[in-house]
Design a protein around this motif. Structure first.
Motif, PDB file in Angstrom:
ATOM      1  N   VAL A 100      -4.851   6.102   3.747  1.00  0.00           N
ATOM      2  CA  VAL A 100      -6.020   6.813   4.284  1.00  0.00           C
ATOM      3  C   VAL A 100      -5.942   8.257   3.820  1.00  0.00           C
ATOM      4  O   VAL A 100      -5.011   8.982   4.187  1.00  0.00           O
ATOM      5  N   VAL A 101      -6.908   8.691   3.015  1.00  0.00           N
ATOM      6  CA  VAL A 101      -6.976  10.083   2.572  1.00  0.00           C
ATOM      7  C   VAL A 101      -7.675  10.904   3.651  1.00  0.00           C
ATOM      8  O   VAL A 101      -8.781  10.558   4.091  1.00  0.00           O
ATOM      9  N   LEU A 102      -7.038  11.988   4.068  1.00  0.00           N
ATOM     10  CA  LEU A 102      -7.532  12.800   5.178  1.00  0.00           C
ATOM     11  C   LEU A 102      -7.521  14.279   4.810  1.00  0.00           C
ATOM     12  O   LEU A 102      -6.544  14.772   4.228  1.00  0.00           O
ATOM     13  N   THR A 103      -8.593  14.973   5.160  1.00  0.00           N
ATOM     14  CA  THR A 103      -8.559  16.427   5.100  1.00  0.00           C
ATOM     15  C   THR A 103      -7.726  16.940   6.272  1.00  0.00           C
ATOM     16  O   THR A 103      -7.366  16.181   7.186  1.00  0.00           O
ATOM     17  N   GLU A 104      -7.458  18.241   6.276  1.00  0.00           N
ATOM     18  CA  GLU A 104      -6.672  18.801   7.377  1.00  0.00           C
ATOM     19  C   GLU A 104      -7.390  18.637   8.719  1.00  0.00           C
ATOM     20  O   GLU A 104      -6.769  18.331   9.738  1.00  0.00           O
ATOM     21  N   MET A 159     -11.787  21.927   0.790  1.00  0.00           N
ATOM     22  CA  MET A 159     -10.709  21.759   1.766  1.00  0.00           C
ATOM     23  C   MET A 159      -9.673  20.772   1.225  1.00  0.00           C
ATOM     24  O   MET A 159     -10.028  19.728   0.693  1.00  0.00           O
ATOM     25  N   MET A 160      -8.409  21.112   1.361  1.00  0.00           N
ATOM     26  CA  MET A 160      -7.329  20.240   0.879  1.00  0.00           C
ATOM     27  C   MET A 160      -7.348  18.908   1.626  1.00  0.00           C
ATOM     28  O   MET A 160      -7.707  18.834   2.804  1.00  0.00           O
ATOM     29  N   ALA A 161      -6.962  17.871   0.908  1.00  0.00           N
ATOM     30  CA  ALA A 161      -6.850  16.544   1.508  1.00  0.00           C
ATOM     31  C   ALA A 161      -5.518  15.928   1.085  1.00  0.00           C
ATOM     32  O   ALA A 161      -4.961  16.262   0.033  1.00  0.00           O
ATOM     33  N   TYR A 162      -5.033  15.022   1.906  1.00  0.00           N
ATOM     34  CA  TYR A 162      -3.721  14.419   1.688  1.00  0.00           C
ATOM     35  C   TYR A 162      -3.826  12.920   1.932  1.00  0.00           C
ATOM     36  O   TYR A 162      -4.609  12.459   2.758  1.00  0.00           O
ATOM     37  N   GLU A 163      -2.996  12.179   1.226  1.00  0.00           N
ATOM     38  CA  GLU A 163      -2.964  10.735   1.446  1.00  0.00           C
ATOM     39  C   GLU A 163      -1.926  10.405   2.512  1.00  0.00           C
ATOM     40  O   GLU A 163      -0.756  10.777   2.395  1.00  0.00           O
ATOM     41  N   ALA A 164      -2.365   9.733   3.549  1.00  0.00           N
ATOM     42  CA  ALA A 164      -1.466   9.285   4.611  1.00  0.00           C
ATOM     43  C   ALA A 164      -1.222   7.788   4.455  1.00  0.00           C
ATOM     44  O   ALA A 164      -2.102   7.040   4.027  1.00  0.00           O
ATOM     45  N   ASN A 165      -0.022   7.368   4.808  1.00  0.00           N
ATOM     46  CA  ASN A 165       0.324   5.951   4.818  1.00  0.00           C
ATOM     47  C   ASN A 165       0.471   5.495   6.262  1.00  0.00           C
ATOM     48  O   ASN A 165       1.280   6.053   7.013  1.00  0.00           O
ATOM     49  N   PHE A 166      -0.318   4.491   6.642  1.00  0.00           N
ATOM     50  CA  PHE A 166      -0.212   3.904   7.969  1.00  0.00           C
ATOM     51  C   PHE A 166       0.373   2.505   7.812  1.00  0.00           C
ATOM     52  O   PHE A 166      -0.284   1.605   7.292  1.00  0.00           O
ATOM     53  N   ASP A 167       1.617   2.348   8.237  1.00  0.00           N
ATOM     54  CA  ASP A 167       2.314   1.075   8.046  1.00  0.00           C
ATOM     55  C   ASP A 167       2.144   0.161   9.255  1.00  0.00           C
ATOM     56  O   ASP A 167       2.166   0.619  10.405  1.00  0.00           O
ATOM     57  N   GLY A 168       2.014  -1.121   8.965  1.00  0.00           N
ATOM     58  CA  GLY A 168       1.970  -2.104  10.029  1.00  0.00           C
ATOM     59  C   GLY A 168       3.343  -2.294  10.644  1.00  0.00           C
ATOM     60  O   GLY A 168       4.337  -2.534   9.941  1.00  0.00           O
ATOM     61  N   LEU A 169       3.433  -2.153  11.944  1.00  0.00           N
ATOM     62  CA  LEU A 169       4.684  -2.393  12.666  1.00  0.00           C
ATOM     63  C   LEU A 169       4.864  -3.908  12.806  1.00  0.00           C
ATOM     64  O   LEU A 169       3.966  -4.597  13.286  1.00  0.00           O
ATOM     65  N   VAL A 170       5.993  -4.404  12.379  1.00  0.00           N
ATOM     66  CA  VAL A 170       6.245  -5.852  12.439  1.00  0.00           C
ATOM     67  C   VAL A 170       6.270  -6.308  13.895  1.00  0.00           C
ATOM     68  O   VAL A 170       6.930  -5.699  14.740  1.00  0.00           O
ATOM     69  N   GLY A 171       5.544  -7.375  14.186  1.00  0.00           N
ATOM     70  CA  GLY A 171       5.439  -7.860  15.555  1.00  0.00           C
ATOM     71  C   GLY A 171       6.629  -8.692  15.997  1.00  0.00           C
ATOM     72  O   GLY A 171       7.416  -9.177  15.178  1.00  0.00           O
ATOM     73  N   PRO A 172       6.778  -8.909  17.303  1.00  0.00           N
ATOM     74  CA  PRO A 172       7.940  -9.613  17.850  1.00  0.00           C
ATOM     75  C   PRO A 172       7.975 -11.102  17.551  1.00  0.00           C
ATOM     76  O   PRO A 172       8.984 -11.756  17.828  1.00  0.00           O
ATOM     77  N   THR A 173       6.901 -11.679  16.982  1.00  0.00           N
ATOM     78  CA  THR A 173       6.911 -13.118  16.674  1.00  0.00           C
ATOM     79  C   THR A 173       7.009 -13.371  15.168  1.00  0.00           C
ATOM     80  O   THR A 173       6.624 -14.439  14.690  1.00  0.00           O
ATOM     81  N   HIS A 174       7.516 -12.414  14.414  1.00  0.00           N
ATOM     82  CA  HIS A 174       7.715 -12.584  12.968  1.00  0.00           C
ATOM     83  C   HIS A 174       8.495 -13.873  12.698  1.00  0.00           C
ATOM     84  O   HIS A 174       9.618 -14.045  13.160  1.00  0.00           O
ATOM     85  N   ASN A 175       7.872 -14.775  11.943  1.00  0.00           N
ATOM     86  CA  ASN A 175       8.519 -16.064  11.661  1.00  0.00           C
ATOM     87  C   ASN A 175       8.070 -16.581  10.293  1.00  0.00           C
ATOM     88  O   ASN A 175       7.114 -16.064   9.704  1.00  0.00           O
ATOM     89  N   TYR A 176       8.777 -17.590   9.809  1.00  0.00           N
ATOM     90  CA  TYR A 176       8.490 -18.155   8.494  1.00  0.00           C
ATOM     91  C   TYR A 176       7.864 -19.535   8.647  1.00  0.00           C
ATOM     92  O   TYR A 176       8.565 -20.547   8.699  1.00  0.00           O
ATOM     93  N   SER A 177       6.551 -19.563   8.689  1.00  0.00           N
ATOM     94  CA  SER A 177       5.840 -20.829   8.859  1.00  0.00           C
ATOM     95  C   SER A 177       5.135 -21.283   7.590  1.00  0.00           C
ATOM     96  O   SER A 177       4.501 -22.342   7.588  1.00  0.00           O
ATOM     97  N   GLY A 178       5.195 -20.499   6.519  1.00  0.00           N
ATOM     98  CA  GLY A 178       4.621 -20.923   5.245  1.00  0.00           C
ATOM     99  C   GLY A 178       3.126 -21.174   5.312  1.00  0.00           C
ATOM    100  O   GLY A 178       2.641 -22.170   4.775  1.00  0.00           O
ATOM    101  N   LEU A 179       2.388 -20.260   5.924  1.00  0.00           N
ATOM    102  CA  LEU A 179       0.961 -20.491   6.178  1.00  0.00           C
ATOM    103  C   LEU A 179       0.042 -20.053   5.042  1.00  0.00           C
ATOM    104  O   LEU A 179      -1.138 -20.381   5.047  1.00  0.00           O
ATOM    105  N   SER A 180       0.578 -19.323   4.066  1.00  0.00           N
ATOM    106  CA  SER A 180      -0.283 -18.647   3.095  1.00  0.00           C
ATOM    107  C   SER A 180      -0.307 -19.367   1.751  1.00  0.00           C
ATOM    108  O   SER A 180       0.566 -19.164   0.902  1.00  0.00           O
ATOM    109  N   ALA A 181      -1.306 -20.203   1.535  1.00  0.00           N
ATOM    110  CA  ALA A 181      -1.462 -20.888   0.259  1.00  0.00           C
ATOM    111  C   ALA A 181      -1.670 -19.873  -0.852  1.00  0.00           C
ATOM    112  O   ALA A 181      -2.451 -18.940  -0.716  1.00  0.00           O
ATOM    113  N   GLY A 182      -0.940 -20.039  -1.950  1.00  0.00           N
ATOM    114  CA  GLY A 182      -1.025 -19.110  -3.065  1.00  0.00           C
ATOM    115  C   GLY A 182       0.006 -18.009  -3.024  1.00  0.00           C
ATOM    116  O   GLY A 182       0.173 -17.280  -3.999  1.00  0.00           O
ATOM    117  N   ASN A 183       0.708 -17.881  -1.903  1.00  0.00           N
ATOM    118  CA  ASN A 183       1.761 -16.875  -1.755  1.00  0.00           C
ATOM    119  C   ASN A 183       3.101 -17.595  -1.934  1.00  0.00           C
ATOM    120  O   ASN A 183       3.565 -18.304  -1.039  1.00  0.00           O
TER     121      ASN A 183
END
Length: 445
Positions: free
Chosen positions: A373-377, A1-25
């Protein structure tokens, strides 16, 4: 059965802000305290989703987390009304407040690790939400992530949901950002490559000294077992610890793969020549490895442009596109390499550029925003149809963003109780649009 790669993107939330929380980034730290534009960020992400759907790819949407996480703030000792909790946290522990306001779930590559049914013993798609144990602001995501994924992939005949791994230093799991699958065709049994930054229990092994290695070998091995993968079709690879110390916090910052192609930097992995040999040995039909020399693209340029944090996708007509952020074109050295890569006929036929500046300034590029996410039909038919992007859903989500999102947000705004109410109102409506049910704590109380 054929399969296809789907992309599920994260929708940016309403509190998107720049707080510099990620050490190493590096980008996250560099843009700390700057003014963010949540509305613009969400629209940029939606435009990328719609463009990829327009190229003929299966595109889905992952709902954001509810922020602020009032329930977590209460667990940490703040009490009274929601307004009182916000005020206390703002005055007594502002870093806790910013952490509980983080919109980092937009980077869906960290949501989970997914193995397709072609690879698993029970022939179901297996999903394990990441525990994201390395940073507090992300470690509080997994419970809601699990609910959202269960509402999206809600047929037990086709999907197997695992709980997150125990949240510990030894079992740190950052999801698909450290996972790549190679195959001839998507429906074939593939080779799943897990990339880890360190060993959790063996302290005499190479590890970074400056920034945290977020993914452990033990976590990757546990997920491979849980997903019922054939050990002969799994490879464990260690990330170069020297690059982690330079800001390569996930493998998808320095390497990207798709089907029979691996595009990676010269210094991406520890013992890189041995990694190549293992990949070629295990990959039936061969693997095209495109190694980008350091004298063509430096590690610093790779990080600042996010060349490797691209989406490498196969289009319905067979073309392979590199989905890049605009920053790659803005960097002369990187753009020169990209142009020469296209001319070299190495299996990448085209480039598609996107303005994702709001996400990029917080440390996430095109690949960070999506979960593959790879999905069959049949499996695709079993997905909650309300989360699959159509022209109608795209239009509705744009209208929803314009109605509910602010176009300016700074850290001082996080103590404003109206932002909490705005977010609850927006996400309550979103769950109806995406037919998710009551996935947020405030809906379940």
């Amino acid at each position: 059965m054929m399969a296809y790669e789907a992309n599920f993107d994260g929708l940016v939330g309403p509190t998107h802000n720049y707080s510099g929380l990620s050490a190493g980034n590096i980008a996250s730290l560099a843009h700390q305290y700057q003014v963010s534009n949540p509305k613009h960020a969400a629209l940029q992400g939606l435009n990328k989703m719609q463009s990829l759907a327009g190229l003929g790819l299966i595109q889905g949407v992952i709902a954001p987390q509810m922020r602020p996480d009032i329930k977590m703030l209460r667990r940490l000792g703040f009490s009274g009304s929601d307004y009182s909790v916000l005020q206390q946290a703002s005055q007594q522990a502002p870093k806790l407040l910013t952490s509980c306001y983080s919109a980092s779930s937009m980077w869906a590559a960290n949501a989970a690790t997914v193995s397709p049914s072609a690879d698993t013993q029970d022939k179901r798609v297996h999903l394990t939400p990441a525990n994201l144990a390395s940073h507090f602001h992300r470690s509080i995501e997994h419970q809601t992530t699990a609910r959202i994924l269960a509402a999206m992939f809600n047929d037990d005949n086709y999907f197997c949901h695992h709980p997150p791994l125990p949240a510990s230093e030894q079992l740190g799991d950052e999801g698909a950002a450290n996972h790549t699958r190679f195959c001839m065709q998507h429906e074939d049994q593939g080779l799943e490559m897990f990339v880890f930054g360190r060993y959790g229990f063996e302290h005499n092994q190479p590890s970074p000294s400056c920034y945290p290695a977020r993914q452990t070998y033990e976590a990757s091995a546990a997920i491979a077992r849980l997903h019922q993968l054939d050990p002969q079709h799994v490879i464990m690879v260690q990330q170069n610890p020297l690059l982690i110390d330079q800001g390569v916090f996930h493998n998808d910052v320095i390497a990207v793969g798709n089907q029979q192609t691996l595009l990676c930097h010269q210094y991406a992995f520890l013992n890189q020549s041995e990694v190549y040999a293992q990949l070629q040995q295990k990959m039936a039909g061969g693997l095209s490895i495109i190694e980008v020399p350091a004298n063509r693209v430096s590690v610093n340029d790779a990080i600042s442009s996010y060349l490797f944090n691209s989406q490498l996708v196969t289009l319905p007509n067979g073309d392979v596109s590199l989905i890049l952020p605009q920053q790659c074109r803005d960097n002369p050295q990187v753009w020169q390499y990209v142009q020469q890569l296209l001319q070299a006929d190495r299996g990448i036929n085209r480039v598609d550029l996107f303005d994702l500046s709001q996400s990029m300034q917080n440390g996430g590029g095109p690949a960070c925003l999506r979960l593959r996410v790879v999905l069959t039909e049949q499996e695709q038919q079993a997905v909650n149809p309300a989360v699959l992007l159509t022209a109608t859903l795209f239009k509705r989500l744009r209208e929803w963003v314009y109605l509910h999102y602010r176009d300016r947000l700074v850290e001082a705004d996080l103590a404003d109780p109206s932002l909490l109410l705005e977010s609850q109102t927006a996400l309550d409506e979103l769950t109806r649009i995406l037919n998710l049910g009551s996935v947020y704590d405030f809906q379940r109380e």
